[in-house]
Design an enzyme around this catalytic site. Structure first.
Site, PDB file in Angstrom:
ATOM      1  N   LYS A 128       8.454  -6.178  -4.452  1.00  0.00           N
ATOM      2  CA  LYS A 128       8.039  -6.630  -3.117  1.00  0.00           C
ATOM      3  C   LYS A 128       6.749  -7.406  -3.266  1.00  0.00           C
ATOM      4  O   LYS A 128       5.834  -6.970  -3.966  1.00  0.00           O
ATOM      5  CB  LYS A 128       7.794  -5.419  -2.209  1.00  0.00           C
ATOM      6  CG  LYS A 128       7.204  -5.789  -0.864  1.00  0.00           C
ATOM      7  CD  LYS A 128       7.069  -4.567   0.040  1.00  0.00           C
ATOM      8  CE  LYS A 128       5.701  -3.941   0.046  1.00  0.00           C
ATOM      9  NZ  LYS A 128       4.629  -4.711   0.672  1.00  0.00           N
ATOM     10  N   ASP A 162       7.583  -9.652   1.987  1.00  0.00           N
ATOM     11  CA  ASP A 162       7.105  -8.826   3.101  1.00  0.00           C
ATOM     12  C   ASP A 162       6.026  -9.577   3.877  1.00  0.00           C
ATOM     13  O   ASP A 162       4.838  -9.331   3.706  1.00  0.00           O
ATOM     14  CB  ASP A 162       6.559  -7.521   2.485  1.00  0.00           C
ATOM     15  CG  ASP A 162       6.025  -6.544   3.510  1.00  0.00           C
ATOM     16  OD1 ASP A 162       6.352  -6.671   4.704  1.00  0.00           O
ATOM     17  OD2 ASP A 162       5.272  -5.630   3.095  1.00  0.00           O
ATOM     18  N   LYS A 195       6.279 -10.022   7.389  1.00  0.00           N
ATOM     19  CA  LYS A 195       6.226  -9.473   8.760  1.00  0.00           C
ATOM     20  C   LYS A 195       6.047 -10.571   9.798  1.00  0.00           C
ATOM     21  O   LYS A 195       5.067 -10.598  10.555  1.00  0.00           O
ATOM     22  CB  LYS A 195       5.098  -8.455   8.878  1.00  0.00           C
ATOM     23  CG  LYS A 195       5.203  -7.297   7.904  1.00  0.00           C
ATOM     24  CD  LYS A 195       4.092  -6.272   8.152  1.00  0.00           C
ATOM     25  CE  LYS A 195       4.179  -5.086   7.229  1.00  0.00           C
ATOM     26  NZ  LYS A 195       3.833  -5.390   5.829  1.00  0.00           N
ATOM     27  N   HIS A 252       6.024 -12.710  13.024  1.00  0.00           N
ATOM     28  CA  HIS A 252       5.898 -12.361  14.449  1.00  0.00           C
ATOM     29  C   HIS A 252       5.359 -13.593  15.168  1.00  0.00           C
ATOM     30  O   HIS A 252       4.167 -13.891  15.096  1.00  0.00           O
ATOM     31  CB  HIS A 252       4.919 -11.182  14.590  1.00  0.00           C
ATOM     32  CG  HIS A 252       4.852 -10.611  15.968  1.00  0.00           C
ATOM     33  ND1 HIS A 252       4.100  -9.508  16.277  1.00  0.00           N
ATOM     34  CD2 HIS A 252       5.455 -10.975  17.124  1.00  0.00           C
ATOM     35  CE1 HIS A 252       4.225  -9.215  17.575  1.00  0.00           C
ATOM     36  NE2 HIS A 252       5.045 -10.118  18.100  1.00  0.00           N
ATOM     37  N   ASP A 253       6.251 -14.339  15.822  1.00  0.00           N
ATOM     38  CA  ASP A 253       5.831 -15.586  16.471  1.00  0.00           C
ATOM     39  C   ASP A 253       6.854 -15.956  17.537  1.00  0.00           C
ATOM     40  O   ASP A 253       7.767 -15.168  17.816  1.00  0.00           O
ATOM     41  CB  ASP A 253       5.694 -16.695  15.404  1.00  0.00           C
ATOM     42  CG  ASP A 253       4.592 -17.691  15.764  1.00  0.00           C
ATOM     43  OD1 ASP A 253       4.591 -18.194  16.901  1.00  0.00           O
ATOM     44  OD2 ASP A 253       3.735 -17.965  14.902  1.00  0.00           O
ATOM     45  N   ASN A 260      11.333 -20.025  17.979  1.00  0.00           N
ATOM     46  CA  ASN A 260      11.547 -21.244  17.211  1.00  0.00           C
ATOM     47  C   ASN A 260      10.781 -21.221  15.881  1.00  0.00           C
ATOM     48  O   ASN A 260      11.321 -21.581  14.826  1.00  0.00           O
ATOM     49  CB  ASN A 260      11.084 -22.433  18.075  1.00  0.00           C
ATOM     50  CG  ASN A 260      11.476 -23.750  17.459  1.00  0.00           C
ATOM     51  OD1 ASN A 260      12.641 -23.957  17.118  1.00  0.00           O
ATOM     52  ND2 ASN A 260      10.503 -24.633  17.295  1.00  0.00           N
ATOM     53  N   THR A 270       2.856   1.905  10.307  1.00  0.00           N
ATOM     54  CA  THR A 270       2.484   3.316  10.119  1.00  0.00           C
ATOM     55  C   THR A 270       0.962   3.512  10.248  1.00  0.00           C
ATOM     56  O   THR A 270       0.494   4.629  10.371  1.00  0.00           O
ATOM     57  CB  THR A 270       2.979   3.850   8.762  1.00  0.00           C
ATOM     58  OG1 THR A 270       2.676   2.886   7.763  1.00  0.00           O
ATOM     59  CG2 THR A 270       4.466   4.103   8.772  1.00  0.00           C
ATOM     60  N   ARG A 278       4.987   9.231  -2.775  1.00  0.00           N
ATOM     61  CA  ARG A 278       4.088   9.766  -3.803  1.00  0.00           C
ATOM     62  C   ARG A 278       4.828  10.805  -4.626  1.00  0.00           C
ATOM     63  O   ARG A 278       5.654  11.539  -4.079  1.00  0.00           O
ATOM     64  CB  ARG A 278       2.860  10.437  -3.168  1.00  0.00           C
ATOM     65  CG  ARG A 278       1.923   9.457  -2.467  1.00  0.00           C
ATOM     66  CD  ARG A 278       1.251   8.512  -3.467  1.00  0.00           C
ATOM     67  NE  ARG A 278       0.359   7.557  -2.838  1.00  0.00           N
ATOM     68  CZ  ARG A 278       0.727   6.322  -2.457  1.00  0.00           C
ATOM     69  NH1 ARG A 278       1.967   5.914  -2.627  1.00  0.00           N
ATOM     70  NH2 ARG A 278      -0.151   5.513  -1.929  1.00  0.00           N
ATOM     71  N   ARG A 302       1.111   1.991  -5.725  1.00  0.00           N
ATOM     72  CA  ARG A 302       0.157   2.567  -6.678  1.00  0.00           C
ATOM     73  C   ARG A 302       0.678   3.658  -7.599  1.00  0.00           C
ATOM     74  O   ARG A 302       0.255   3.691  -8.766  1.00  0.00           O
ATOM     75  CB  ARG A 302      -1.100   3.031  -5.916  1.00  0.00           C
ATOM     76  CG  ARG A 302      -1.914   1.849  -5.436  1.00  0.00           C
ATOM     77  CD  ARG A 302      -2.863   2.197  -4.327  1.00  0.00           C
ATOM     78  NE  ARG A 302      -2.152   2.465  -3.089  1.00  0.00           N
ATOM     79  CZ  ARG A 302      -2.745   2.801  -1.942  1.00  0.00           C
ATOM     80  NH1 ARG A 302      -4.055   2.928  -1.884  1.00  0.00           N
ATOM     81  NH2 ARG A 302      -2.027   3.015  -0.862  1.00  0.00           N
TER      82      ARG A 302
HETATM   83  O1  C5P Z   1       0.468   1.783  -3.059  1.00  0.00           O
HETATM   84  P1  C5P Z   1       1.457   2.264  -2.019  1.00  0.00           P
HETATM   85  O2  C5P Z   1       2.647   2.993  -2.599  1.00  0.00           O
HETATM   86  O3  C5P Z   1       0.782   3.026  -0.895  1.00  0.00           O
HETATM   87  O4  C5P Z   1       2.042   0.896  -1.406  1.00  0.00           O
HETATM   88  C1  C5P Z   1       2.899   0.873  -0.309  1.00  0.00           C
HETATM   89  C2  C5P Z   1       3.289  -0.542   0.006  1.00  0.00           C
HETATM   90  O5  C5P Z   1       4.076  -0.537   1.192  1.00  0.00           O
HETATM   91  C3  C5P Z   1       2.122  -1.481   0.297  1.00  0.00           C
HETATM   92  O6  C5P Z   1       2.504  -2.792  -0.146  1.00  0.00           O
HETATM   93  C4  C5P Z   1       1.981  -1.433   1.794  1.00  0.00           C
HETATM   94  O7  C5P Z   1       1.441  -2.619   2.333  1.00  0.00           O
HETATM   95  C5  C5P Z   1       3.448  -1.292   2.214  1.00  0.00           C
HETATM   96  N1  C5P Z   1       3.657  -0.715   3.543  1.00  0.00           N
HETATM   97  C6  C5P Z   1       3.195   0.548   3.913  1.00  0.00           C
HETATM   98  N2  C5P Z   1       3.434   1.029   5.166  1.00  0.00           N
HETATM   99  C7  C5P Z   1       4.129   0.281   6.052  1.00  0.00           C
HETATM  100  C8  C5P Z   1       4.619  -0.976   5.685  1.00  0.00           C
HETATM  101  C9  C5P Z   1       4.358  -1.450   4.406  1.00  0.00           C
HETATM  102  O8  C5P Z   1       2.579   1.234   3.101  1.00  0.00           O
HETATM  103  N3  C5P Z   1       4.392   0.780   7.240  1.00  0.00           N
END
Ligand code: C5P
Length: 242
Positions: free
Chosen positions: A32, A59, A61, A63-64, A67, A129, A191, A221
């Site tokens: 991604k 990714d 996102k 939003h506009d 058109n 989130t 995680r 991460r």
């Molecule tokens: O490092 P980590 O696992 O937290 O990364 C999560 C990825 O998912 C990041 O690129 C973050 O921007 C993306 N993301 C998120 N929560 C969302 C939408 C996207 O953590 N609601």
């Protein structure tokens, strides 16, 4: 497309991203890229990852106005992206326009390549989130409970003909119940049981995400900062795909 682990390549340059992916040798993980990398390196970044054999979730996102959203999708679809996204808050009209733009681009892409690949998925962000119920109700003046708003946006996304949503793993089960098993859920906030949460709050392990029926997990991460990135990726795949 089936269940898969998507690595969030939250790097600031093409060099860093390619150096990271070269550690995977013959493996070609689904990746991604987000605003930072796309804005820094442009569409060439997507072409390069596709040429190297990766599936790519772009990714941005979108939003506009309808058109402009459709025009953005014509560009992204023409790059061969595998997943692209918009904000459901842009309304049904915007999502339908985005879908039409993406389909147009997909047709021209297939013609240019001389073959029909898998159709790109168009998914929507419901509520970020990072937005909690307090901010949604008092800053955005959306008075309903957050969980109801997320479900409503998911249904609106399905009714606009899109393929699925980005959502927290906790929401995936309810969204499948409301929108059907084939409606795709892409879930970040993953995680390992024994790793740091960082700034994420509501997290799940890959095995838990599998159990509640997520279709794709997005993992940043826990893989990118691991001492052995390939083992961390393989552990994710083992726990999530089996
Ligand atoms: O490092 P980590 O696992 O937290 O990364 C999560 C990825 O998912 C990041 O690129 C973050 O921007 C993306 N993301 C998120 N929560 C969302 C939408 C996207 O953590 N609601």
């Amino acid at each position: 497309m089936g269940k898969d682990v998507i690595i969030a390549c939250d790097f600031s340059s093409k060099r860093e991203t390619i150096d990271f992916l070269e550690k995977f040798g013959e493996l070609r993980p689904f990746v991604k890229i987000g605003m930072e990398l796309y804005y820094a390196e442009g569409p060439e970044m997507v072409r390069e990852l596709k040429a190297r054999g990766h599936k790519v979730f772009v990714d941005l996102k979108v939003h506009d106005i309808p058109n402009t959203a459709a025009s953005a999708m014509r560009v992204l679809g023409g790059l061969g992206a595998d997943i692209v996204n918009v904000h459901a808050a842009g309304t049904k009209r915007m999502m339908e326009a985005a879908k039409a733009g993406l389909e147009e681009a997909y047709e021209s892409f297939c013609e240019r390549e001389g073959k029909r690949g898998e159709k790109p998925l168009l998914i929507a962000v419901t509520q970020l989130t990072s937005t909690d119920e307090e901010a949604m109700q008092h800053e955005l003046l959306i008075e309903k409970p957050l969980v109801d708003v997320v479900l409503h946006y998911a249904k609106m996304t399905r009714d606009s003909g899109l393929d699925g949503v980005v959502c927290s793993a906790q929401e995936a089960e309810g969204i499948h119940d409301a929108c059907g098993e084939n409606f795709v859920t892409v879930t970040p906030g993953i995680r390992f049981a024994d790793s740091q949460k960082g700034d994420q709050r509501r997290v799940m392990t890959p095995a838990e995400a599998k159990k509640i029926g997520s279709d794709y997990i997005v993992v940043g991460r826990p893989i990118t900062q691991a001492e052995d990135v390939v083992s961390a990726y393989e552990r994710c795949c083992r726990e999530f795909i089996g």
